[in-house]
Motif scaffolding. Structure first.
Motif, PDB file in Angstrom:
ATOM      1  N   UNK A 183       0.772  -1.290  -0.098  1.00 15.69           N
ATOM      2  CA  UNK A 183      -0.071  -0.018   0.071  1.00 15.69           C
ATOM      3  C   UNK A 183       1.055   1.163  -0.057  1.00 15.69           C
ATOM      4  N   UNK A 184       0.312   2.459  -0.511  1.00 16.97           N
ATOM      5  CA  UNK A 184       0.929   3.639  -0.766  1.00 16.97           C
ATOM      6  C   UNK A 184       0.767   4.497   0.539  1.00 16.97           C
ATOM      7  N   UNK A 185       1.681   5.050   0.995  1.00 23.82           N
ATOM      8  CA  UNK A 185       1.680   5.985   2.304  1.00 23.82           C
ATOM      9  C   UNK A 185       1.243   7.367   1.546  1.00 23.82           C
ATOM     10  N   UNK A 186       0.714   8.015   2.346  1.00 29.05           N
ATOM     11  CA  UNK A 186       0.223   9.277   1.823  1.00 29.05           C
ATOM     12  C   UNK A 186      -0.535  10.366   3.037  1.00 29.05           C
ATOM     13  N   UNK A 187      -1.066  11.405   2.626  1.00 27.00           N
ATOM     14  CA  UNK A 187      -1.631  12.313   3.502  1.00 27.00           C
ATOM     15  C   UNK A 187      -3.341  12.435   2.947  1.00 27.00           C
ATOM     16  N   UNK A 188      -4.348  12.282   3.774  1.00 27.99           N
ATOM     17  CA  UNK A 188      -5.535  12.148   3.274  1.00 27.99           C
ATOM     18  C   UNK A 188      -6.593  13.229   3.963  1.00 27.99           C
ATOM     19  N   UNK A 189      -7.270  13.791   3.232  1.00 28.75           N
ATOM     20  CA  UNK A 189      -8.533  14.772   3.830  1.00 28.75           C
ATOM     21  C   UNK A 189      -9.668  14.077   3.932  1.00 28.75           C
ATOM     22  N   UNK A 190     -10.287  13.856   5.117  1.00 23.68           N
ATOM     23  CA  UNK A 190     -11.552  13.053   5.295  1.00 23.68           C
ATOM     24  C   UNK A 190     -12.680  13.951   5.712  1.00 23.68           C
ATOM     25  N   UNK A 191     -13.678  13.593   5.242  1.00 19.88           N
ATOM     26  CA  UNK A 191     -15.040  14.298   5.715  1.00 19.88           C
ATOM     27  C   UNK A 191     -15.852  13.024   6.066  1.00 19.88           C
ATOM     28  N   UNK A 192     -16.083  13.134   7.378  1.00 27.08           N
ATOM     29  CA  UNK A 192     -17.174  12.118   8.050  1.00 27.08           C
ATOM     30  C   UNK A 192     -16.583  10.492   7.483  1.00 27.08           C
ATOM     31  N   UNK A 193     -15.376  10.260   7.636  1.00 27.03           N
ATOM     32  CA  UNK A 193     -14.967   9.087   7.278  1.00 27.03           C
ATOM     33  C   UNK A 193     -14.505   8.836   5.803  1.00 27.03           C
ATOM     34  N   UNK A 194     -14.915   9.661   4.783  1.00 26.28           N
ATOM     35  CA  UNK A 194     -14.793   9.459   3.388  1.00 26.28           C
ATOM     36  C   UNK A 194     -13.663  10.475   3.050  1.00 26.28           C
ATOM     37  N   UNK A 195     -12.731   9.852   2.112  1.00 26.51           N
ATOM     38  CA  UNK A 195     -11.703  10.892   1.718  1.00 26.51           C
ATOM     39  C   UNK A 195     -12.077  11.611   0.666  1.00 26.51           C
ATOM     40  N   UNK A 196     -11.741  12.931   0.753  1.00 25.30           N
ATOM     41  CA  UNK A 196     -11.957  13.878  -0.170  1.00 25.30           C
ATOM     42  C   UNK A 196     -10.673  14.490  -1.189  1.00 25.30           C
ATOM     43  N   UNK A 197      -9.488  14.064  -0.555  1.00 26.85           N
ATOM     44  CA  UNK A 197      -8.231  14.442  -1.236  1.00 26.85           C
ATOM     45  C   UNK A 197      -7.301  13.669  -0.641  1.00 26.85           C
ATOM     46  N   UNK A 198      -6.291  13.123  -1.466  1.00 29.93           N
ATOM     47  CA  UNK A 198      -5.183  12.174  -1.034  1.00 29.93           C
ATOM     48  C   UNK A 198      -4.054  12.661  -1.781  1.00 29.93           C
ATOM     49  N   UNK A 199      -2.887  12.776  -1.114  1.00 29.57           N
ATOM     50  CA  UNK A 199      -1.543  13.046  -1.446  1.00 29.57           C
ATOM     51  C   UNK A 199      -0.526  12.008  -1.304  1.00 29.57           C
TER      52      UNK A 199
END
Length: 358
Positions: free
Chosen positions: A244-260
């Motif tokens: 799996x790829x490491x990254x930085x995620x933005x979540x809204x109520x458990x759902x990803x909206x952006x992923x770096x």
């Protein structure tokens, strides 16, 4: 002519002798397994870590009782060999081979680093050689887990001999190169800007995050599947092939909206190193910094850590001291007394860790 059967103890004894290892009561300790992984890499690399593990396990199939446990140990040792520099990942090498996959590892060229105490830290792998050093030096190589330290005789010009046998000398500064110094806030702000630049994304199956609300001393319990969390989190997403790829995620109520995705383009640092360093900055920002424990002994100090360290930090501790058996923690390093003050400041300033007495 009498043919005598050889026992499994005899096989391991001969194997250790051929690899330049001292006798051991353990059937297959880290010194033996890491040496076998280096030997496999000298023959097979570049290849996947799974290929190295399968190669070593096939050779030990009648000598180990628990194959699954041995497979896990070998996977951990491959990670440690990448920390010490014996194995390299794709982002650390240059290759024109289109068949090379991003998850493959490469045998690092034979190199050495002079240590402050006059010994030499040995790195890398010589293809098609079991013992790539002359007998006069091989007899003085100390194996400590995955580490190899040459402790030459006072009369030996070890630096000259190593160079004559094709070993490249690395300066401690270049080998221990770390990211440029910055504050935890600067680290967080830089990653937030990068994350905000990413396009919107949808649902990611099997996404895992490091939950910053959980105790930083319990690393394994911080790795969870998101439910209703909102905010930014260090995360891992699966990919079709490979880890799996490491990254930085933005979540809204458990759902990803952006992923770096990590690693970042144009940098030399592994994805996991970037992720673990960022998590340290995040924890510092929440007022719950990650901690280390210090245990002073005559001649040196044991530093206990409860979360993974970036490669560049672990390598620094390994070359100045050595890895030790963990005691109620994730990993432990021992440092000589003369280095403790400077290295403790390094942990506080570069990793934003705080000391804990528990």
């Amino acid at each position: 002519m009498v043919i005598e059967p050889i026992t499994w103890e005899g096989v391991l004894k001969v194997s250790r002798e051929s690899l330049g290892l001292s006798p051991s009561r353990a059937p297959a300790d880290d010194e033996l397994l890491s040496s076998l992984l280096r030997r496999a890499a000298s023959i097979l690399s570049p290849c996947s870590p799974a290929t190295l593990i399968a190669f070593v396990l096939d050779g030990l199939q009648y000598l180990l009782e628990d194959r699954n446990a041995a497979e896990e140990r070998l996977a951990e040792l491959i990670d440690k060999l990448m920390v010490t520099g014996d194995l390299l990942e794709l982002n650390q090498v240059t290759t024109d081979d289109p068949d090379v996959k991003s998850t493959w590892v490469f045998a690092a060229p034979p190199s050495f680093v002079a240590r402050p105490d006059g010994t030499f830290f040995l790195i890398g792998i010589v293809p098609d050689h079991i013992t790539p050093l002359p007998a006069s030096l091989s007899a003085n190589v100390l194996h400590e887990g995955v580490l190899r330290v040459l402790m030459p005789e006072p009369s030996q010009d070890a630096r000259r001999l190593l160079r004559e046998f094709g070993w490249l000398e690395l300066s401690a500064d270049s080998w221990l190169k770390a990211p440029r110094p910055e504050t935890a806030a600067q680290q967080r702000d830089a990653m937030l800007r990068r994350l905000d630049e990413q396009p919107a994304c949808g649902a990611i199956a099997d996404l895992m995050i490091l939950d910053s609300s959980r105790d930083p001393r319990q690393y394994s319990r911080r790795r969870v599947r998101p439910t209703h969390q909102s905010g930014r989190f260090v995360a891992r997403r699966p990919q079709a092939h490979g880890a799996p790829i490491w990254g930085y995620a933005e979540l809204a109520d458990g759902m990803p909206t952006r992923f770096l995705d990590f690693p970042l383009k144009g940098t030399r640092w592994r994805g996991c190193d970037v992720a673990w360093h960022l998590q340290m900055a995040i924890d510092e920002g929440f007022g719950t910094p990650q901690v280390y424990r210090r245990r002073d002994e005559p001649g040196g100090t044991y530093f206990d850590f409860f979360s993974p360290l970036p490669l560049w930090a672990a390598r620094r501790l390994a070359v100045l001291g050595h890895a030790a058996a963990p005691e109620r923690c994730l990993m432990t390093y021992w440092l000589p007394s003369q280095d403790v003050v400077v290295e403790e400041a390094f942990l506080r300033q570069r990793l934003w860790l705080e000391r804990s007495d528990h």
